[in-house]
Write an enzyme that holds these catalytic residues in place. Structure first.
Site, PDB file in Angstrom:
ATOM      1  N   GLU A  38       0.821  -1.204   0.000  1.00 28.30           N
ATOM      2  CA  GLU A  38       0.000   0.000   0.000  1.00 28.30           C
ATOM      3  C   GLU A  38       0.865   1.268   0.000  1.00 28.30           C
ATOM      4  O   GLU A  38       1.761   1.410   0.830  1.00 28.30           O
ATOM      5  CB  GLU A  38      -0.941  -0.019   1.218  1.00 28.30           C
ATOM      6  N   THR A  80      -5.411   1.513  -5.783  1.00 23.11           N
ATOM      7  CA  THR A  80      -4.985   0.114  -5.606  1.00 23.11           C
ATOM      8  C   THR A  80      -5.606  -0.789  -6.671  1.00 23.11           C
ATOM      9  O   THR A  80      -4.949  -1.682  -7.209  1.00 23.11           O
ATOM     10  CB  THR A  80      -5.404  -0.445  -4.231  1.00 23.11           C
ATOM     11  N   HIS A 196      -1.563   3.202   4.731  1.00 21.50           N
ATOM     12  CA  HIS A 196      -2.538   3.975   3.937  1.00 21.50           C
ATOM     13  C   HIS A 196      -2.697   5.364   4.550  1.00 21.50           C
ATOM     14  O   HIS A 196      -2.677   5.510   5.778  1.00 21.50           O
ATOM     15  CB  HIS A 196      -3.892   3.251   3.918  1.00 21.50           C
ATOM     16  N   ASP A 255       1.933  -0.050  -4.886  1.00 19.46           N
ATOM     17  CA  ASP A 255       0.753   0.117  -5.741  1.00 19.46           C
ATOM     18  C   ASP A 255       0.660   1.513  -6.379  1.00 19.46           C
ATOM     19  O   ASP A 255       0.286   1.648  -7.537  1.00 19.46           O
ATOM     20  CB  ASP A 255      -0.554  -0.272  -5.011  1.00 19.46           C
ATOM     21  N   HIS A 256       1.019   2.557  -5.631  1.00 22.36           N
ATOM     22  CA  HIS A 256       0.908   3.929  -6.152  1.00 22.36           C
ATOM     23  C   HIS A 256       1.553   4.845  -5.127  1.00 22.36           C
ATOM     24  O   HIS A 256       1.976   4.383  -4.062  1.00 22.36           O
ATOM     25  CB  HIS A 256      -0.562   4.323  -6.387  1.00 22.36           C
TER      26      HIS A 256
HETATM   27  C1  GP9 Z   1      -8.567  -0.636   0.329  1.00 23.39           C
HETATM   28  C2  GP9 Z   1      -7.171  -0.529  -0.147  1.00 23.39           C
HETATM   29  C3  GP9 Z   1      -6.761   0.911  -0.277  1.00 23.39           C
HETATM   30  O1  GP9 Z   1      -9.099  -1.891   0.233  1.00 23.39           O
HETATM   31  O2  GP9 Z   1      -6.973  -1.245  -1.295  1.00 23.39           O
HETATM   32  O3  GP9 Z   1      -7.302   1.468  -1.374  1.00 23.39           O
HETATM   33  P1  GP9 Z   1      -6.693   2.761  -2.091  1.00 23.39           P
HETATM   34  O4  GP9 Z   1      -7.314   3.940  -1.430  1.00 23.39           O
HETATM   35  O5  GP9 Z   1      -5.234   2.769  -1.906  1.00 23.39           O
HETATM   36  O6  GP9 Z   1      -7.080   2.585  -3.497  1.00 23.39           O
HETATM   37 MN    MN Z   2      -3.553   1.660  -2.400  1.00 26.91          MN
END
Ligand code: GP9
Ligand code: MN
Length: 401
Positions: A38, A80, A196, A255-256
């Site tokens: 994340e 994500t 996150h 992921d980003h």
């Molecule tokens: C939530 C997680 C975070 O299930 O994948 O989502 P994001 O905000 O990073 O897209």
């Molecule tokens: Mn994410």
């Protein structure tokens, strides 16, 4: 739908023939374990704060892994879910919204489908959030996942959760029994959660002191990245304890971005670098670490994108990608072609385009637009073909099973 559509797209891809490196098939038959990290940006790798490493475990793992040091995230609004989509399909995300939400009923040819068809893999996702987030419960059916372990499958308490849900360490711990029970060979994807926004973690659980930039979000980010690193360490220890480590190929990617442009001044401050366009673009790099137990590592600085993860993994598994409609290129043989972003900008080994201006990748100096514009047609074509495949659901006209 005009059948000429799919023929035109097939013709585009058949003009490209993937090469094979010595590593083709090096991980044949292995279980495949993905970890989607994340909000993890590449700048944390090897970075020290107050003399302490932010990612001590990953830094050590990189020593015996393929560490791709120049991989850009290509996500858009789907965050994500875009990263998941890009990696699984080798297509680009949409300009607006998430494919998971907008086209969950489509036919896709995904990593789970290919692994099942070519080598009899089962596929599972492990994620601590509610299963309907990003419409995952629906999308995963179309993506060929056999199992989806989500919030309802974990023991979640006040103490073991923060922010979006269960913390990464108990998440991995509680996943192990289900992982061990998967029919082999398996493809298992873990999606972490603790790192996150807004990066919350109680002081007792902070394994590194917050950074001391002027931006609190960045200061806290360091602590949740450090926690996530500890969770990965625990996961690898558990894999070894259970004798599951040797049989697996590990693919770990960010992921980003975690730090949006609004807070980015804190990152520039932390890294002691100037706030320039090219430094901003380079902060879009995410770590990509591929660990194959028993194989020597290497740092590979090829410029690539998340879209290339799929072909790279298939390459290691010895599965030819010649006849798949995807933009993924295996990173061991990737040519110096643009890594394309959803907004039409791109990076190559030499140049970076951003907001319709062109820069040298090495010095960051702005250069004439024509040094970037030779790639324009290819970029437009790829994004257009990708959109057409998705929006017209064209993969239903190909054989997927
Ligand atoms: C939530 C997680 C975070 O299930 O994948 O989502 P994001 O905000 O990073 O897209
Ligand atoms: Mn994410």
């Amino acid at each position: 739908t005009d059948p000429a559509d799919i023929e035109e797209i097939e013709a585009y891809f058949s003009a490209k023939t993937p090469e094979r490196s010595d590593l083709f098939g090096a991980a044949k038959g292995k279980n495949v374990v993905f970890v989607s990290l994340e909000s993890t940006q590449d700048f944390v790798i090897g970075q020290k704060i107050h003399g302490e490493e932010v990612t001590p475990f990953l830094n050590e793992l990189i020593e015996d892994s393929f560490y791709f040091s120049t991989i850009y995230n290509q996500t858009a609004q789907g965050k994500t879910s875009d990263a998941e989509f890009i990696v699984d399909t080798g297509l680009y995300p949409l300009a607006s919204g998430s494919v998971f939400v907008r086209y969950p009923e489509n036919t896709f040819l995904t990593l789970p489908h290919i692994l099942d068809r070519e080598a009899g893999y089962s596929a599972a996702v492990f994620h601590g959030n509610d299963r309907s987030f990003w419409n995952r419960d629906e999308a995963y059916k179309a993506f060929g996942y056999d199992f989806f372990f989500s919030e309802r499958d974990y023991r979640v308490t006040e103490e073991n959760s923060v922010n979006y849900g269960i913390k990464d360490i108990p998440f991995f711990e509680q996943s192990m029994d289900e992982l061990a029970d998967l029919p082999e060979p398996y493809f298992a994807k873990f999606i972490t959660l603790t790192n996150h926004f807004p990066f919350l973690l109680s002081e007792e659980e902070q394994l590194i002191a917050p950074a001391d930039t002027d931006i609190d979000v960045v200061n806290r980010y360091v602590t949740t990245v450090r926690y996530q690193d500890e969770a990965l360490k625990r996961f690898f220890a558990l894999m070894k304890e259970r004798g599951m480590y040797e049989d697996a190929l590990f693919v770990i990617y960010g992921d980003h971005y975690g730090i949006s442009e609004e807070y980015e001044a804190g990152v520039h401050q932390l890294l002691g670098e100037e706030d320039t366009v090219v430094n901003h673009v380079k902060l879009q790099q995410v770590p990509l670490i591929i660990h194959l137990p028993g194989t020597d590592g290497a740092v590979i600085d090829t410029v690539g994108g998340q879209i290339d993860i799929r072909s790279t993994v298939l390459h290691l598994l010895g599965i030819p990608t010649d006849d798949f409609l995807s933009f993924s290129q295996d990173l061991f043989t990737r040519k110096n072609e643009p890594v394309i972003f959803r907004d039409g900008s791109m990076v190559t080994e030499e140049v970076i385009s951003h907001d319709r201006l062109c820069y040298r990748a090495d010095t960051g100096q702005q250069i004439e637009n024509k040094q970037c514009s030779s790639h324009e047609e290819e970029i437009r074509e790829q994004l257009e073909l990708s959109d057409r495949l998705i929006m017209k659901d064209l993969l239903r006209f190909t054989e997927t099973d």
